[in-house]
Write a protein that holds these residues in place. Structure first.
Motif, PDB file in Angstrom:
ATOM      1  N   ILE A   1      28.732  40.414  36.184  1.00 48.13           N
ATOM      2  CA  ILE A   1      29.628  39.852  37.103  1.00 48.13           C
ATOM      3  C   ILE A   1      30.781  38.996  36.311  1.00 48.13           C
ATOM      4  O   ILE A   1      31.875  39.059  36.602  1.00 48.13           O
ATOM      5  CB  ILE A   1      29.370  39.302  38.597  1.00 48.13           C
ATOM      6  CG1 ILE A   1      30.479  39.115  39.779  1.00 48.13           C
ATOM      7  CG2 ILE A   1      29.152  37.859  38.168  1.00 48.13           C
ATOM      8  CD1 ILE A   1      30.347  38.744  40.976  1.00 48.13           C
ATOM      9  N   GLU A   2      30.197  38.348  35.303  1.00 50.52           N
ATOM     10  CA  GLU A   2      30.872  37.351  34.370  1.00 50.52           C
ATOM     11  C   GLU A   2      31.714  38.208  33.281  1.00 50.52           C
ATOM     12  O   GLU A   2      32.427  37.532  32.465  1.00 50.52           O
ATOM     13  CB  GLU A   2      30.151  36.221  34.137  1.00 50.52           C
ATOM     14  CG  GLU A   2      29.581  35.348  35.069  1.00 50.52           C
ATOM     15  CD  GLU A   2      30.741  34.403  35.548  1.00 50.52           C
ATOM     16  OE1 GLU A   2      32.077  34.424  34.934  1.00 50.52           O
ATOM     17  OE2 GLU A   2      30.497  33.479  36.444  1.00 50.52           O
TER      18      GLU A   2
ATOM     19  N   PHE B   1      35.962  40.213  41.288  1.00 52.23           N
ATOM     20  CA  PHE B   1      35.551  38.951  40.775  1.00 52.23           C
ATOM     21  C   PHE B   1      36.616  38.298  39.598  1.00 52.23           C
ATOM     22  O   PHE B   1      37.098  37.207  39.882  1.00 52.23           O
ATOM     23  CB  PHE B   1      34.105  38.910  40.026  1.00 52.23           C
ATOM     24  CG  PHE B   1      33.525  37.599  39.728  1.00 52.23           C
ATOM     25  CD1 PHE B   1      33.204  36.610  40.774  1.00 52.23           C
ATOM     26  CD2 PHE B   1      33.624  37.302  38.364  1.00 52.23           C
ATOM     27  CE1 PHE B   1      32.746  35.389  40.550  1.00 52.23           C
ATOM     28  CE2 PHE B   1      33.268  35.741  38.129  1.00 52.23           C
ATOM     29  CZ  PHE B   1      32.753  35.045  38.932  1.00 52.23           C
TER      30      PHE B   1
ATOM     31  N   THR C   1      41.760  34.674  47.618  1.00 50.77           N
ATOM     32  CA  THR C   1      40.644  33.974  47.481  1.00 50.77           C
ATOM     33  C   THR C   1      40.507  32.646  47.897  1.00 50.77           C
ATOM     34  O   THR C   1      41.568  32.306  48.479  1.00 50.77           O
ATOM     35  CB  THR C   1      40.079  33.837  45.902  1.00 50.77           C
ATOM     36  OG1 THR C   1      38.816  33.389  45.725  1.00 50.77           O
ATOM     37  CG2 THR C   1      41.056  33.011  45.086  1.00 50.77           C
TER      38      THR C   1
ATOM     39  N   PRO D   1      34.449  33.197  45.116  1.00 51.41           N
ATOM     40  CA  PRO D   1      33.901  33.718  44.087  1.00 51.41           C
ATOM     41  C   PRO D   1      32.406  33.549  43.881  1.00 51.41           C
ATOM     42  O   PRO D   1      31.607  34.482  43.678  1.00 51.41           O
ATOM     43  CB  PRO D   1      34.486  33.140  42.741  1.00 51.41           C
ATOM     44  CG  PRO D   1      35.975  32.701  43.187  1.00 51.41           C
ATOM     45  CD  PRO D   1      35.654  32.240  44.672  1.00 51.41           C
TER      46      PRO D   1
ATOM     47  N   LEU E   1      30.930  36.144  46.377  1.00 51.24           N
ATOM     48  CA  LEU E   1      30.944  37.682  45.770  1.00 51.24           C
ATOM     49  C   LEU E   1      29.758  37.624  44.676  1.00 51.24           C
ATOM     50  O   LEU E   1      29.123  38.521  44.442  1.00 51.24           O
ATOM     51  CB  LEU E   1      32.312  37.716  44.955  1.00 51.24           C
ATOM     52  CG  LEU E   1      32.284  39.367  44.549  1.00 51.24           C
ATOM     53  CD1 LEU E   1      32.431  40.204  45.737  1.00 51.24           C
ATOM     54  CD2 LEU E   1      33.677  39.257  43.772  1.00 51.24           C
ATOM     55  N   ARG E   2      29.594  36.504  44.003  1.00 53.72           N
ATOM     56  CA  ARG E   2      28.578  36.303  42.962  1.00 53.72           C
ATOM     57  C   ARG E   2      27.178  36.650  43.760  1.00 53.72           C
ATOM     58  O   ARG E   2      26.219  37.400  43.155  1.00 53.72           O
ATOM     59  CB  ARG E   2      28.576  35.138  42.388  1.00 53.72           C
ATOM     60  CG  ARG E   2      27.264  35.180  41.106  1.00 53.72           C
ATOM     61  CD  ARG E   2      27.487  33.613  40.325  1.00 53.72           C
ATOM     62  NE  ARG E   2      28.509  33.372  39.565  1.00 53.72           N
ATOM     63  CZ  ARG E   2      29.739  32.910  39.566  1.00 53.72           C
ATOM     64  NH1 ARG E   2      29.826  32.041  40.804  1.00 53.72           N
ATOM     65  NH2 ARG E   2      30.760  32.624  38.797  1.00 53.72           N
TER      66      ARG E   2
ATOM     67  N   ASN F   1      26.680  40.194  45.036  1.00 55.85           N
ATOM     68  CA  ASN F   1      26.148  40.921  43.717  1.00 55.85           C
ATOM     69  C   ASN F   1      24.728  40.922  43.669  1.00 55.85           C
ATOM     70  O   ASN F   1      24.116  41.935  43.100  1.00 55.85           O
ATOM     71  CB  ASN F   1      27.003  40.836  42.572  1.00 55.85           C
ATOM     72  CG  ASN F   1      27.070  41.642  41.560  1.00 55.85           C
ATOM     73  OD1 ASN F   1      27.091  42.907  41.861  1.00 55.85           O
ATOM     74  ND2 ASN F   1      26.512  41.158  40.260  1.00 55.85           N
TER      75      ASN F   1
END
Length: 212
Positions: free
Chosen positions: A105-106, A173, A183, A188, A191-192, A195
């Motif tokens: 995700i990053e 993201f 957002t 975030p 969302l992380r 995931n």
């Protein structure tokens, strides 16, 4: 000459001299910045030349049209991503699904300075090239490879399905981090977390049991 008027069937000119290679780097950097800011369709050849501090003829000398510019950018972005995904696949066997989810995700956030126009190119709506499909296909392939290393029992079809979902989460993201999508300060992280839960649930049945 407009940005879309040149349809000459000519491949981009490969510069042989150092000054030519430097000029191409400047033109592609300008194109990448503009497409990231404005999108593929809204960016024009004239704007690319101005942003690069070049004459429009210099741009057309190396690239016959905007599609050729985009094609060169896609090739560069794909090469960067393939290197990153190959490195990730080598690490994936030692990562838990949660850890892999965090790395993935990053990834677009980390790589954005080097592939800043990738999202715009993946969203491009053009019938002149397969820009979007080609960029997405390579991204999905790279993510799926890492997923299969982390979860060896995963078949190719399901890996591609999961990778497609993860790729869209990655894009959302990055957009949230860049304040390009709606957002809030904590969104975030939510969302992380989503995931992680998604990958843990989907990969767990296909990972080696702890007793083996």
């Amino acid at each position: 000459m407009s940005s879309n008027s040149s349809r000459v069937k000519r491949t981009p000119l490969e510069p042989l001299r150092a000054t030519g290679r430097q000029r191409v780097e400047e033109l592609l950097a300008a194109a990448s910045d503009l497409m990231a800011e404005r999108g593929y369709e809204a960016t024009t050849m004239a704007e690319i030349a101005v942003r690069a501090g070049a004459k429009i003829g210099s741009l057309y000398r190396f690239f016959p049209n905007k599609e050729a510019v985009a094609d060169a950018l896609v090739q560069r972005h794909i090469a960067i991503l393939e290197d990153e995904y190959a490195a990730l696949a080598r690490r994936a066997a030692t990562l838990s699904p949660d850890a892999l989810a965090d790395v993935l995700i990053e990834l677009l956030v980390t790589l954005h300075p080097r592939v800043k126009s990738l999202s715009a190119l993946m969203e491009a709506r053009t019938d002149k090239m397969e820009i979007r499909d080609r960029a997405r296909r390579h991204a999905v392939t790279g993510i799926a490879a890492a997923l299969r290393v982390c979860a060896p029992g995963l078949d190719d079809i399901l890996a591609a399905d999961i990778a497609t979902v993860v790729l869209n989460i990655m894009k959302i993201f990055r957009s949230m981090i860049a304040k390009e999508a709606p957002t809030t300060p904590d969104a975030p992280d939510e969302l992380r977390r989503m995931n992680r839960l998604y990958l843990s649930d989907r990969l767990a049945p296909f990972r080696p049991s702890q007793g083996t």
